[in-house]
Design an enzyme around this catalytic site. Sequence first.
Site: not given
Ligand code: PEP
Length: 255
Positions: A10, A12, A97, A170, A235
């Site tokens: 992801n 972002k 999300h 998550e 992420g």
């Molecule tokens: C996300 O935002 O989907 C995510 C998993 O972020 P991170 O790996 O940075 O925690």
Amino acid sequence: MHRERTIIGNWKAFLTIPQAEALTRHLVAGMPAFPDGMQVVLAPSFEALTEIKEEITTTPLKLGAQDLFWEDQGSFTGEVSGRALAALGIEYVLVGHSERRQFGYETDGIVNKKLVAALRNNLTPVFLFGETRIERDEGKTEEVITRQVAGGLSGMESDELLSKIIYAYEPVWAVGGKAANDVAATEAIARLTRELLFEKAKKEFAYTFIYGGSVDTTNAASIARSSLIHGAVVGRASVDPAAFISIVQAFLSSA
Ligand code: PEP
């Protein structure tokens, strides 16, 4: 019982189009060969989807969008529909999300409409859910997950439909490079999710449950070893090509 390993990057709003293209070239050059049963999905921001699609056409990498609108077309300024994404050849889409839920953009009802829209357009939705730090500290994790899963899946009862969705736990407090959740705690949510799904469909079926929240090169192998966790949403570490490749490698080694 699950379908296949799925690792999703992801991106972002981290990158410009040229940066996203450069990252993709590094990933294509360094990605190890992986079997058919494994999916590696890149989810750039909307404006880079066409360019990244070009970069990965001859590779086994797949493309995902980070969101979609719940209507297929009409007067909805600024929105991107599932119909438009499908026409672009996108296969996956993130729904719910926490970075969207937290500003109130996405209630469980909206998440439900988006999941329905994704399925209607033959996109594979990656349905994200998870508790905040406060909810966890108050001992409400199970209650919150149950509510989010039930709300997101409202009206969907058949195993045929439910098995098309990827379930991504998550925990909000773990997202964004903070501390990752521990594997045992994630496995407890994996069991709860499985229970909720089988209860809904009134039968067992193959589904995919993945974890997201600070997955990186230091913890990917232990997550990948769990038979209850079938992949990861990554992420921050997904925009570092060496780190993302090493995370894919960890899942590959444990497959
Ligand atoms: C996300 O935002 O989907 C995510 C998993 O972020 P991170 O790996 O940075 O925690």
